[in-house]
Design a protein around this motif. Structure first.
Motif, short mmCIF file in Angstrom:
data_model
loop_
_atom_site.label_atom_id
_atom_site.label_comp_id
_atom_site.label_asym_id
_atom_site.label_seq_id
_atom_site.Cartn_x
_atom_site.Cartn_y
_atom_site.Cartn_z
N GLY A 99 -7.75 10.65 -9.85
CA GLY A 99 -8.96 9.91 -10.12
C GLY A 99 -8.51 8.60 -10.13
N GLU A 100 -9.46 7.59 -10.67
CA GLU A 100 -9.43 6.18 -10.73
C GLU A 100 -8.14 5.79 -10.90
OE1 GLU A 100 -11.66 4.16 -9.22
OE2 GLU A 100 -12.82 6.05 -8.74
N VAL A 101 -7.60 6.17 -11.95
CA VAL A 101 -6.08 5.74 -12.48
C VAL A 101 -5.24 5.85 -11.51
CG1 VAL A 101 -4.56 5.45 -14.07
CG2 VAL A 101 -6.80 6.03 -14.87
N LEU A 102 -5.23 6.83 -10.78
CA LEU A 102 -4.16 7.23 -9.67
C LEU A 102 -4.48 6.04 -8.49
CD1 LEU A 102 -2.15 8.48 -8.01
CD2 LEU A 102 -3.92 10.45 -7.51
N LYS A 103 -5.74 6.05 -8.05
CA LYS A 103 -6.36 5.11 -7.05
C LYS A 103 -5.63 3.67 -7.59
CE LYS A 103 -10.58 6.91 -5.70
NZ LYS A 103 -12.30 6.65 -5.25
N ARG A 104 -5.82 3.02 -8.94
CA ARG A 104 -5.23 1.92 -9.04
C ARG A 104 -3.83 1.68 -8.96
NH1 ARG A 104 -8.76 2.70 -14.18
NH2 ARG A 104 -10.72 2.43 -13.33
N THR A 105 -2.94 2.80 -9.17
CA THR A 105 -1.64 2.74 -9.14
C THR A 105 -1.17 2.64 -7.49
OG1 THR A 105 -1.12 5.11 -8.69
CG2 THR A 105 -1.15 4.59 -10.97
N GLY A 144 4.64 4.01 -30.99
CA GLY A 144 4.88 3.02 -30.31
C GLY A 144 5.35 3.15 -28.97
N VAL A 145 5.40 4.52 -28.46
CA VAL A 145 5.94 4.82 -27.29
C VAL A 145 4.75 5.79 -26.42
CG1 VAL A 145 7.72 6.10 -25.95
CG2 VAL A 145 8.25 4.69 -27.99
N SER A 146 4.67 5.74 -25.40
CA SER A 146 4.05 6.85 -24.44
C SER A 146 4.69 7.14 -23.24
CB SER A 146 2.67 6.28 -24.23
OG SER A 146 1.85 7.48 -23.32
N THR A 147 4.81 8.49 -22.62
CA THR A 147 5.52 8.65 -21.38
C THR A 147 4.52 9.28 -20.30
OG1 THR A 147 7.42 9.06 -22.53
CG2 THR A 147 7.36 9.89 -20.53
N LEU A 148 4.53 8.63 -19.20
CA LEU A 148 3.57 8.96 -18.22
C LEU A 148 4.23 9.60 -16.91
CD1 LEU A 148 1.97 6.58 -20.01
CD2 LEU A 148 0.79 6.29 -18.09
N PRO A 149 3.95 10.70 -16.34
CA PRO A 149 4.54 11.34 -15.21
C PRO A 149 3.69 10.57 -14.12
CG PRO A 149 3.17 12.81 -16.41
CD PRO A 149 3.38 11.71 -17.38
N VAL A 150 4.40 10.04 -12.95
CA VAL A 150 3.66 9.44 -12.02
C VAL A 150 3.99 9.83 -10.62
CG1 VAL A 150 3.23 7.16 -13.45
CG2 VAL A 150 5.22 7.63 -11.99
N PHE A 151 3.10 9.69 -9.73
CA PHE A 151 3.64 9.90 -8.37
C PHE A 151 4.44 8.50 -7.74
CE2 PHE A 151 -0.23 12.46 -8.60
CZ PHE A 151 0.41 13.87 -7.76
N TYR A 152 5.09 8.72 -6.69
CA TYR A 152 5.77 7.64 -6.04
C TYR A 152 5.49 7.67 -4.51
CZ TYR A 152 9.02 11.19 -4.28
OH TYR A 152 9.62 12.23 -3.53
N PRO A 153 5.26 6.69 -3.97
CA PRO A 153 5.19 5.28 -4.52
C PRO A 153 4.03 4.85 -5.55
CG PRO A 153 4.48 4.86 -2.33
CD PRO A 153 4.80 6.31 -2.42
N SER A 154 4.11 4.06 -6.60
CA SER A 154 3.04 3.54 -7.44
C SER A 154 3.58 2.32 -8.24
CB SER A 154 2.63 4.79 -8.44
OG SER A 154 3.80 4.99 -9.41
N VAL A 155 2.37 1.36 -8.47
CA VAL A 155 2.55 0.25 -9.13
C VAL A 155 1.69 0.48 -10.57
CG1 VAL A 155 1.94 -2.16 -9.22
CG2 VAL A 155 2.62 -1.16 -7.07
N LEU A 156 2.39 0.51 -11.64
CA LEU A 156 1.86 0.51 -13.03
C LEU A 156 1.88 -0.69 -13.61
CD1 LEU A 156 2.56 3.54 -12.41
CD2 LEU A 156 2.33 3.84 -14.75
N ASP A 157 0.80 -1.16 -14.20
CA ASP A 157 0.40 -2.34 -15.10
C ASP A 157 0.25 -2.05 -16.33
OD1 ASP A 157 1.10 -4.35 -12.84
OD2 ASP A 157 -0.76 -3.93 -12.10
N ALA A 158 0.65 -2.54 -17.56
CA ALA A 158 0.62 -2.46 -18.82
C ALA A 158 0.37 -3.63 -19.62
CB ALA A 158 1.77 -1.56 -19.68
N VAL A 185 -2.68 10.90 -17.26
CA VAL A 185 -3.78 9.78 -16.91
C VAL A 185 -3.67 9.48 -15.54
CG1 VAL A 185 -2.82 7.94 -17.99
CG2 VAL A 185 -5.16 8.21 -17.79
N ALA A 186 -2.32 9.18 -15.00
CA ALA A 186 -1.92 8.47 -13.71
C ALA A 186 -1.89 9.50 -12.67
CB ALA A 186 -0.69 7.47 -13.96
N LEU A 187 -2.04 10.49 -12.96
CA LEU A 187 -1.71 11.74 -11.80
C LEU A 187 -3.17 11.99 -11.03
CD1 LEU A 187 0.64 14.07 -13.33
CD2 LEU A 187 1.13 12.16 -11.71
#
Length: 340
Positions: free
Chosen positions: A80-86, A172-186, A76-78
Motif C-alpha cells: 500500500g501507501e507505506v510501501l509506495k513511500r519507501t 522502545g523497539v519495533s522491527t519491520l520487514p522491508v523490500f529492497y531497495p527501499s528508503v525508510l525515514d523514522a 506495515v511497509a510491505l
C-alpha cells in the motif's frame, strides 16, 4: 495479357520469389523471438517488473514474484501507501546485463543501479532459469530469499512515525520487514519529546537488521513547563516571611532578634534547566538559584536595630516524573521535598 515489353513470369521464378519472401519472414520472426527473449523474457526484465510492483505499492505481487520469506515483525511497509513511500526516493532505476554464476549454469545475477534520495546505490538479484514457454521464450524466477528487516529504537515514547505512518513500539523497539531497495525515514514528535528524522537505505538482505536509533530530545514546551514549575516553587518559598522557609533551599541564621514583618525574600536569579536521559529516565541536573533577604535585626545586648540585605546562592535538586504530554517536578531541598 502481354505487352510488348513484358516478360512472362515462369512458375520457377514465382516459386523462388515466394521462397525468398518466406525466408525473409522466417528471419524476421527468429530475430523478433531473439529480441523478445533478450528483453521481455530476460532476468533483467523480471527485476524491472519487481521494481514496478514496489513503486505501485503492490506488495502481494512483489512478494509472489520475489518468492521471499517474511521475517517476524510489523508488516506495515510491505504494501500500500507505506510501501509506495519507501520507493518514492528510488529514482533512475536501471539494470546491467545479466551475469552467469560459475557454480550453477542455470543462475544469473542482475545488478540494478538507482539513486536513493539522490545518492548512487545498487542491489543485486539472483534468478534461476526454469525452462521455456511456447518453445522459444526463457522463463526466469527469483531465487528464494528472506526479506531484510529494519529495527527502530526510541526511548520515552510508545510509537513513532515511519514514512508518515504511526507504528507502535514494544519496550522502545519495533522491527519491520522491508523490500529492497527501499528508503525508510523514522521520527516522532510529542508535546514533551521529539526526535529528528533519521533515514536508512536498504539495498540487500542481511542477517542482522538495519538499525534506526532515534535520539530523543526534550521539546521547548517540556523545558518551559519544568521552568515554570520550578519558578512557581521558588516564588512560593520567597513568599514565606520566615528565615528558613519550609521545604525550601533558603536559610538565614542570626543570633539577633528579627521582626518577622520585616523579612522579605526575593529571587534574583532563577535556575537554568538542564535535562538529560540517564538509566532509563529523564533527570534534572542540580539547580542553583540566587536570592536576597531583606530584614531588620535588633541587637539583643544594645537593642539597636539594623536593616540588612543578605545575598546568597542556594542549591537543590528536583525529581522528574514524565510522560509524552505531562511532567511532574518535585523539588528536594535539605532532605525535604518541596511542593510540586
Amino acid at each position: 495479357m502481354k505487352t510488348p515489353n513484358s516478360t512472362p513470369i515462369t512458375a520457377t521464378r514465382l516459386a523462388l520469389r515466394w521462397t525468398l519472401a518466406a525466408v525473409a519472414v522466417l528471419v524476421l520472426a527468429v530475430a523478433g523471438i531473439m529480441i523478445a527473449n533478450r528483453t521481455l523474457f530476460s532476468p533483467a526484465h523480471e527485476v524491472k517488473v519487481l521494481q514496478r510492483h514496489l513503486a505501485n505499492g503492490e506488495g502481494a505481487q512483489a512478494l509472489g514474484l520475489l518468492k521471499a520469506q517474511v521475517p517476524k515483525g510489523d508488516a506495515v511497509a510491505l504494501d500500500g501507501e507505506v510501501l509506495k513511500r519507501t520507493q518514492s526516493g528510488i529514482t533512475d532505476f536501471s539494470t546491467d546485463k545479466p551475469q552467469p554464476v560459475q557454480r550453477d549454469g542455470e543462475l544469473r545475477t542482475v545488478t540494478a543501479h538507482y539513486k536513493a534520495t539522490g545518492v548512487d546505490q545498487q542491489s543485486t538479484f539472483t534468478l534461476r532459469h526454469t525452462g521455456k514457454s511456447w518453445l522459444f521464450f526463457d522463463q526466469w524466477e527469483f531465487e528464494p530469499s528472506t526479506l531484510p528487516t529494519v529495527k527502530i529504537k526510541a526511548n520515552t515514547v510508545n510509537e513513532v512515525s515511519v514514512n508518515e505512518q504511526k507504528i507502535p513500539l514494544e519496550a522502545g523497539v519495533s522491527t519491520l520487514p522491508v523490500f529492497y531497495p527501499s528508503v525508510l525515514d523514522a521520527s516522532f514528535s510529542t508535546k514533551n519529546f521529539a526526535a529528528d528524522t533519521r533515514g536508512v537505505v536498504v539495498t540487500a538482505p542481511a542477517a542482522d537488521p538495519v538499525e534506526i536509533a532515534l535520539k530523543t530530545e526534550p521539546t521547548k514546551a517540556f523545558i518551559s513547563s519544568i521552568n515554570s514549575k520550578v519558578k512557581k516553587y521558588l516564588d512560593g518559598c520567597a513568599s514565606q516571611q520566615v528565615l528558613m522557609p519550609s521545604g525550601c533551599p533558603f536559610a538565614y541564621n542570626t543570633s539577633a532578634r528579627v521582626d518577622s514583618s520585616s523579612i522579605k525574600w526575593d529571587i534574583t536569579k532563577y535556575p537554568k534547566i538542564d535535562v538529560s536521559y540517564y538509566n532509563g529516565a529523564w533527570v534534572l541536573s542540580p539547580l542553583t538559584t540566587s536570592a536576597s533577604l531583606t530584614l531588620t535585626e535588633q541587637d539583643l545586648r544594645t537593642g539597636a536595630k539594623e536593616k540588612k540585605t543578605v545575598k546568597d546562592t542556594y542549591s537543590f535538586t528536583a525529581q522528574l516524573t514524565t510522560s509524552t504530554s505531562e511532567v511532574s517536578v518535585v523539588p528536594v531541598a535539605g532532605g525535604e521535598q518541596g511542593a510540586q
